[in-house]
Design a protein around this motif. Structure first.
Motif, PDB file in Angstrom:
ATOM      1  N   SER A 154     -39.431 -23.822 -24.630  1.00  0.00           N
ATOM      2  CA  SER A 154     -38.575 -24.276 -25.407  1.00  0.00           C
ATOM      3  C   SER A 154     -37.577 -23.153 -25.654  1.00  0.00           C
ATOM      4  O   SER A 154     -38.000 -21.908 -25.983  1.00  0.00           O
ATOM      5  N   PHE A 155     -36.281 -23.617 -25.806  1.00  0.00           N
ATOM      6  CA  PHE A 155     -35.117 -22.221 -26.410  1.00  0.00           C
ATOM      7  C   PHE A 155     -34.020 -23.070 -26.682  1.00  0.00           C
ATOM      8  O   PHE A 155     -33.797 -24.211 -26.699  1.00  0.00           O
ATOM      9  N   LYS A 156     -33.097 -22.177 -27.538  1.00  0.00           N
ATOM     10  CA  LYS A 156     -32.015 -22.518 -27.949  1.00  0.00           C
ATOM     11  C   LYS A 156     -30.816 -22.715 -26.925  1.00  0.00           C
ATOM     12  O   LYS A 156     -30.695 -21.485 -26.543  1.00  0.00           O
ATOM     13  N   LEU A 157     -30.136 -23.719 -26.592  1.00  0.00           N
ATOM     14  CA  LEU A 157     -29.104 -23.886 -25.699  1.00  0.00           C
ATOM     15  C   LEU A 157     -28.154 -22.776 -25.720  1.00  0.00           C
ATOM     16  O   LEU A 157     -27.867 -21.922 -24.815  1.00  0.00           O
ATOM     17  N   ASN A 158     -27.444 -22.643 -26.969  1.00  0.00           N
ATOM     18  CA  ASN A 158     -26.534 -21.564 -27.094  1.00  0.00           C
ATOM     19  C   ASN A 158     -26.963 -20.190 -26.889  1.00  0.00           C
ATOM     20  O   ASN A 158     -26.039 -19.310 -26.481  1.00  0.00           O
ATOM     21  N   PHE A 159     -28.028 -19.887 -27.266  1.00  0.00           N
ATOM     22  CA  PHE A 159     -28.457 -18.353 -26.724  1.00  0.00           C
ATOM     23  C   PHE A 159     -28.450 -18.238 -25.373  1.00  0.00           C
ATOM     24  O   PHE A 159     -28.145 -17.216 -24.846  1.00  0.00           O
ATOM     25  N   LEU A 160     -28.995 -19.308 -24.642  1.00  0.00           N
ATOM     26  CA  LEU A 160     -29.003 -19.149 -23.008  1.00  0.00           C
ATOM     27  C   LEU A 160     -27.618 -18.926 -22.750  1.00  0.00           C
ATOM     28  O   LEU A 160     -27.364 -18.193 -21.726  1.00  0.00           O
TER      29      LEU A 160
END
Length: 399
Positions: free
Chosen positions: A255-261
């Motif tokens: 699970s992760f934040k898309l914009n951070f990627l």
């Protein structure tokens, strides 16, 4: 009791039977459903899918009978395969000289028997679909036709199972070959990268050392050597990424934040002031294979920058989702793709035959890798483009 004779093509028949790879396999629902239906339609206590082996009769599916095999000498089906074009119907085995002293008749297991030969596409009789009861009986014409239809389905299932096994063998060979190719690509990339780095460094040193003695044409030659080496290095990296994508999709979801990627990717690409990337406004949380998605975005955003002939580069990234998929859209204001190239750009080593922002030509590996990754993650990708105006990539990832 009469011992059944051997068919005249017995050797080839046994070879055809063994080629199916179905003898002594575990029970399958597909076959069990057929025997259950056969017993129901014919109103019998037992139904069998039997295969007549060299010295035994083995049951792929047995409804109403716990035994998995019997000696071939006791087999009713071994008699049935001798006349493949006709069903064998035995109303009362006690009155039939072929079976009246058969152990299965004497113990009351088989009094009524009806068997339909199972004939493969080459004409070899593999066994029968048969129904059995412990008292005399007759089948109606409709019941007999239904039994024949079910026998045809059994043969079709045999063929499908064989094709699946053959495909599994081919897939195993391809998997081993791909592993060898991946290892080859890794070794070659390692062995070539160092000499290329030496070429680049040496050409820079020579250019610096001979700076006062170089004319314009010679300087251009040095620059050509350097750029060609960089292009070769990129080519090697892309090939390695393509073959490493198989191992990349094995990573577990996270699970992760898309914009951070996306910001990480922008930093890796060293975005210049003449380029604007508009991220999704919601900064959604995504749970999927992060490494694979990062590679996908890295290639697509990188292409949007490279293949852009505008003074200012503008890239929009959109995101939606439903219960089954994450959906992503990347739109740029770049060169666009000719209509005749749209259907081929995802094929390995196919390019749109256009040079990038720096005048270099692509190698046709990046988008092939993207498609491979997307499909491995259970999604799809498509592209729409207006030549000279924009290119839009839509892709999905299965949750």
């Amino acid at each position: 009791m009469i011992i059944p004779e051997l068919p005249i093509n017995e050797e080839f028949r046994i070879e055809a039977l063994k080629s199916l790879g179905i003898l002594d396999t575990e029970p399958d629902n597909e076959f069990d459903e057929i025997t259950a239906l056969a017993a129901y339609l014919c109103d019998t206590k037992i139904a069998l899918i039997s295969l007549v082996d060299s010295d035994r009769e083995w049951f792929k599916s047995s409804y109403g009978l716990s035994t998995k095999e019997i000696p071939r000498n006791h087999s009713f089906c071994a008699h049935a395969i001798l006349e493949p074009n006709n069903p064998l119907i035995v109303r009362d085995a006690r009155e039939d000289s072929r079976f009246n002293n058969n152990p299965l008749t004497l113990d009351g297991t088989v009094i009524f028997y009806a068997g339909i030969p199972l004939i493969d596409k080459n004409g070899f009789v593999l066994g029968t679909l048969c129904v059995i009861d412990n008292h005399p009986k007759e089948l109606s014409d409709k019941q007999l036709e239904a039994l024949k239809s079910l026998a045809n389905q059994v043969v079709i299932l045999f063929e499908l199972n064989k094709k699946n096994k053959d495909l599994e063998k081919i897939e195993d060979k391809l998997r081993k070959r791909n592993e060898s190719l991946r290892e080859f690509a890794r070794v070659i990339s390692h062995d070539l990268k160092m000499p290329l780095a030496n070429v680049i460094t040496t050409s820079d040193l020579l250019k610096l050392k001979l700076a006062n003695d170089l004319d314009k044409e010679t300087s251009e030659y040095f620059e050509y050597i350097k750029q060609s080496s960089f292009s070769m290095s990129d080519y090697i990296n892309d090939i390695l990424d393509h073959y490493e994508s198989d191992s990349l999709v094995q990573n577990k979801p996270e699970s992760f934040k898309l914009n951070f990627l996306l910001k990480e990717i922008a930093e890796l690409l060293s975005i210049k002031p003449d380029c604007t990337i508009n991220f999704p406004t919601s900064n959604p949380t995504v749970e999927c294979n992060k490494s694979a998605l990062k590679q996908i975005f890295f290639n697509l955003i990188g292409n949007s920058i490279k293949y852009n002939d505008k003074e200012y580069i503008n890239i929009n990234i959109e995101y939606t989702e439903d219960a089954m998929f994450y959906y992503f859209k990347i739109t740029d204001n770049g060169m666009g793709i000719p209509d005749e190239k749209i259907d081929t750009i995802f094929k390995l080593f196919n390019t749109a035959n256009t040079t990038d922002r720096s005048g270099n030509k692509g190698n046709g590996i990046g988008l092939s890798t993207v498609k491979k990754l997307v499909e491995s993650l259970g999604g799809y990708i498509k592209v729409r483009s207006i030549l000279g105006v924009q290119t839009k990539f839509d892709f999905s990832i299965k949750k």
